[in-house]
Design a protein around this motif. Structure first.
Motif, PDB file in Angstrom:
ATOM      1  N   CYS A   1      -6.776  -6.786   4.439  1.00 48.21           N
ATOM      2  CA  CYS A   1      -5.397  -6.501   4.046  1.00 48.21           C
ATOM      3  C   CYS A   1      -4.445  -7.099   5.085  1.00 48.21           C
ATOM      4  O   CYS A   1      -4.859  -7.557   6.148  1.00 48.21           O
ATOM      5  CB  CYS A   1      -5.189  -5.001   3.937  1.00 48.21           C
TER       6      CYS A   1
ATOM      7  N   LEU B   1      -3.668  -6.528  -0.556  1.00 48.94           N
ATOM      8  CA  LEU B   1      -2.993  -5.328  -0.080  1.00 48.94           C
ATOM      9  C   LEU B   1      -2.146  -5.668   1.142  1.00 48.94           C
ATOM     10  O   LEU B   1      -2.647  -6.234   2.119  1.00 48.94           O
ATOM     11  CB  LEU B   1      -4.015  -4.246   0.259  1.00 48.94           C
TER      12      LEU B   1
ATOM     13  N   CYS C   1      -5.204   2.226  -0.728  1.00 45.11           N
ATOM     14  CA  CYS C   1      -6.104   1.071  -0.750  1.00 45.11           C
ATOM     15  C   CYS C   1      -7.416   1.414  -1.456  1.00 45.11           C
ATOM     16  O   CYS C   1      -7.913   0.639  -2.278  1.00 45.11           O
ATOM     17  CB  CYS C   1      -6.377   0.576   0.671  1.00 45.11           C
TER      18      CYS C   1
ATOM     19  N   SER D   1      -2.023   5.369   3.467  1.00 46.09           N
ATOM     20  CA  SER D   1      -2.262   3.957   3.160  1.00 46.09           C
ATOM     21  C   SER D   1      -3.729   3.717   2.823  1.00 46.09           C
ATOM     22  O   SER D   1      -4.057   2.976   1.894  1.00 46.09           O
ATOM     23  CB  SER D   1      -1.857   3.078   4.348  1.00 46.09           C
TER      24      SER D   1
ATOM     25  N   ALA E   1       0.841  -1.201   0.000  1.00 46.99           N
ATOM     26  CA  ALA E   1       0.000   0.000   0.000  1.00 46.99           C
ATOM     27  C   ALA E   1       0.874   1.248   0.000  1.00 46.99           C
ATOM     28  O   ALA E   1       0.993   1.974   0.981  1.00 46.99           O
ATOM     29  CB  ALA E   1      -0.926  -0.003   1.217  1.00 46.99           C
TER      30      ALA E   1
ATOM     31  N   VAL F   1       0.059  -2.525   5.048  1.00 45.54           N
ATOM     32  CA  VAL F   1      -0.850  -1.390   5.196  1.00 45.54           C
ATOM     33  C   VAL F   1      -0.642  -0.759   6.574  1.00 45.54           C
ATOM     34  O   VAL F   1      -0.820  -1.416   7.600  1.00 45.54           O
ATOM     35  CB  VAL F   1      -2.321  -1.837   5.034  1.00 45.54           C
TER      36      VAL F   1
END
Length: 263
Positions: free
Chosen positions: A218, A187, A201, A197, A154, A190
């Motif tokens: 994530c 992802l 996303c 971030s 991310a 993060v």
């Protein structure tokens, strides 16, 4: 059974960590799992407790060379076992040399597939940890796979290279492996403390979410996750109650759900 290539041409996306922890998560769910290290850095082997992959006598390189030279491969030849319930085939720096040699080989894109097709009946899942590049070994992994799982950090620069990877997957699908599909974008790293971030996303979900599955949960940024490689164990062993273990448990459940729907 399913063969999943874990791929991203950008390094540092959590690709190896995802391959190892998803594989061990599937094994914890009762599945027979083989992890294949297709990265010359040997990071997956290190994450599974092999301290010096470059000193190994037998790796995926030896197996692929036998396929190229049409030599017999013994049952379980080159396959190692990890105490957390997965089998794995390590790699080391010699794989970089093999990638160059593959250019001269007939049907060079299908070498890994020929081998995996011969052993896949022994497993429910085979996961391939790909190189951080779109070279010939990565193409071999995509040709051998049913699905591609794409870990994406991310952050701004890693997301910029995502479109090129998706184009490459599309070319492999059209020209070499018509059954290849993208399993989803995961992802990773993060940082839940920052709006940046979150914005990245949201951007990925907006741009790609209409056509590509984005995994629901994530993988958060965590020093504990980075430390697992030095331990040679999964996040489930090293920090079983942490936020990263929770993230990979969720990923495992989503992959198993996909199995019921497609595999």
């Amino acid at each position: 059974m399913c063969i999943i290539a874990v791929a991203n041409q950008k390094g540092g996306t959590g690709k190896t960590t995802t391959c190892v922890n998803l594989g061990i998560g599937l094994a914890r769910a009762g599945k027979k799992v083989l992890l294949v290290d297709a990265d010359a850095q040997g990071s997956m082997a290190v994450s599974l407790g092999v301290r010096e992959p470059d000193n190994l006598d037998y790796t995926i390189v030896n197996i692929m060379e036998k396929v190229i030279n049409e030599k017999d491969i013994a049952d379980r030849e080159g396959i190692m076992h990890h105490e957390e319930g997965v089998d794995f085939i390590p790699a080391n720096i010699e794989l970089a040399g093999l990638e160059t040699a593959l250019v001269e080989v007939m049907s060079r894109e299908f070498i890994l597939k020929l081998y995996l097709d011969s052993i896949k009946e022994n497993y429910d899942y085979i996961l391939i940890d790909c190189m951080p590049s779109l070279g010939m070994v990565t193409i071999n992994a995509l040709v051998a796979a049913d699905y591609v799982l794409i870990p994406v950090e991310a952050a701004y620069l890693p997301t910029k290279g995502l479109q090129q990877l998706i184009k490459t997957i599309g070319k492999v699908h059209r020209r070499l492996n018509p059954s290849l599909e993208i399993l989803g974008i995961l992802l990773t790293k993060v940082d839940r403390r920052t709006n940046f971030s979150k914005d990245i996303c949201d951007q990925i979900r907006e741009v790609y979410g209409r056509h590509i599955h984005i995994f629901e949960n994530c993988i958060p940024m965590s020093i504990r996750a980075a430390e697992t490689s030095a331990e040679g164990r999964s996040i489930y062993y090293y920090d079983p109650k942490g936020i990263v273990a929770e993230g990979y448990q969720s990923l495992t459940k989503e992959v198993l759900k996909n199995e019921k729907q497609k595999c």
